[in-house]
Design an enzyme around this catalytic site. Structure first.
Site, PDB file in Angstrom:
ATOM      1  N   ASP A   9      10.189   1.169 -33.730  1.00 38.37           N
ATOM      2  CA  ASP A   9      11.257   2.174 -33.617  1.00 38.37           C
ATOM      3  C   ASP A   9      12.017   2.476 -34.914  1.00 38.37           C
ATOM      4  O   ASP A   9      13.254   2.577 -34.900  1.00 38.37           O
ATOM      5  CB  ASP A   9      12.260   1.744 -32.540  1.00 38.37           C
ATOM      6  CG  ASP A   9      11.641   1.608 -31.164  1.00 38.37           C
ATOM      7  OD1 ASP A   9      10.445   1.927 -31.015  1.00 38.37           O
ATOM      8  OD2 ASP A   9      12.337   1.169 -30.241  1.00 38.37           O
ATOM      9  N   LYS A 103       7.253   5.242 -26.134  1.00 35.08           N
ATOM     10  CA  LYS A 103       7.792   4.468 -25.014  1.00 35.08           C
ATOM     11  C   LYS A 103       9.087   5.096 -24.521  1.00 35.08           C
ATOM     12  O   LYS A 103       9.715   5.867 -25.230  1.00 35.08           O
ATOM     13  CB  LYS A 103       8.000   3.008 -25.405  1.00 35.08           C
ATOM     14  CG  LYS A 103       8.984   2.780 -26.535  1.00 35.08           C
ATOM     15  CD  LYS A 103       8.990   1.321 -26.954  1.00 35.08           C
ATOM     16  CE  LYS A 103       9.992   1.025 -28.035  1.00 35.08           C
ATOM     17  NZ  LYS A 103      11.388   1.157 -27.654  1.00 35.08           N
ATOM     18  N   CYS A 145      14.842  -4.022 -29.254  1.00 33.46           N
ATOM     19  CA  CYS A 145      13.423  -3.680 -29.151  1.00 33.46           C
ATOM     20  C   CYS A 145      12.508  -4.598 -29.948  1.00 33.46           C
ATOM     21  O   CYS A 145      11.382  -4.859 -29.531  1.00 33.46           O
ATOM     22  CB  CYS A 145      13.221  -2.209 -29.514  1.00 33.46           C
ATOM     23  SG  CYS A 145      14.096  -1.118 -28.367  1.00 33.46           S
TER      24      CYS A 145
END
Length: 196
Positions: A9, A103, A145
């Site tokens: 990310d 995602k 994450c």
């Protein structure tokens, strides 16, 4: 042994100036690219995830559309599919990425293992097909994450390293707790050069 670098990310909304900007995020983006360029032989595959949220709903309660987010389970809108905020930070050399994972499409998703590759596979399937036994995890955010992705990599039977100089977290206390948890779960937690 086959090793993957898993980049979590590193997106505009998670770096300084973004909807959920993390301090040090832009520096991590540049450092990841530098690491890959300095060690082109280190990885058999490079995989990167992006949050890719549906702009038309609350993404399974992930977005606080009414009232204030609690910044634990509910968040402001971020990384909306197709927006600049959802794109990789410009310091990430996307030409070095072999597999892209999206995602959080309509649901909360913290781990890269909850997403799908551009060709529709689950990440564990792609890792199995490539014979990947070892995973280095880097990116944003350490305490969310990165943590979830590294735990899922361990659960999927991989040897995991979290490279501490290539991550950025939301808060020092929760980031430190995440790294302690990951080490206790069996991950190696060390700087990028520590394991070479």
């Amino acid at each position: 042994m086959s090793r993957a670098l898993v980049i979590i990310d590193v997106q505009n909304d998670f770096t300084e100036g973004g909807a959920l900007g993390v301090e040090g995020g832009a520096a991590v983006a540049a450092a990841i690219t530098d690491h890959l360029r300095a060690h082109p032989e280190a990885y058999d595959v490079v995989i990167a995830s992006r949050d890719w949220h549906d702009p038309d709903n609350d993404n399974g309660g992930h977005f606080a559309l009414e009232g204030e987010p609690d910044f634990v389970g509910t968040w402001p809108k971020h990384c909306m599919a197709g927006t600049e905020g959802a794109e990789y930070h410009p310091s990430i050399d996307t030409g070095l990425i072999d597999i892209h994972v999206r995602k959080g499409q309509g649901v909360p998703a913290y781990s890269i293992f909850e997403g799908t590759t551009d060709d529709g596979r689950q990440l564990v399937t792609a890792l199995d097909e490539l014979g990947i036994t070892d995973v280095d995890v880097v990116g944003i955010a350490t305490d969310y994450c990165v943590r979830a992705s590294a735990l899922d990599a361990l659960a999927a039977g991989r040897r995991v390293r979290v490279l501490t100089d290539l991550i950025a977290g939301v808060a020092p206390t929760t980031s430190a707790a995440a790294l302690t948890e990951l080490a206790a779960a069996g991950a190696t937690v060390e700087p990028a050069e520590g394991g070479r």
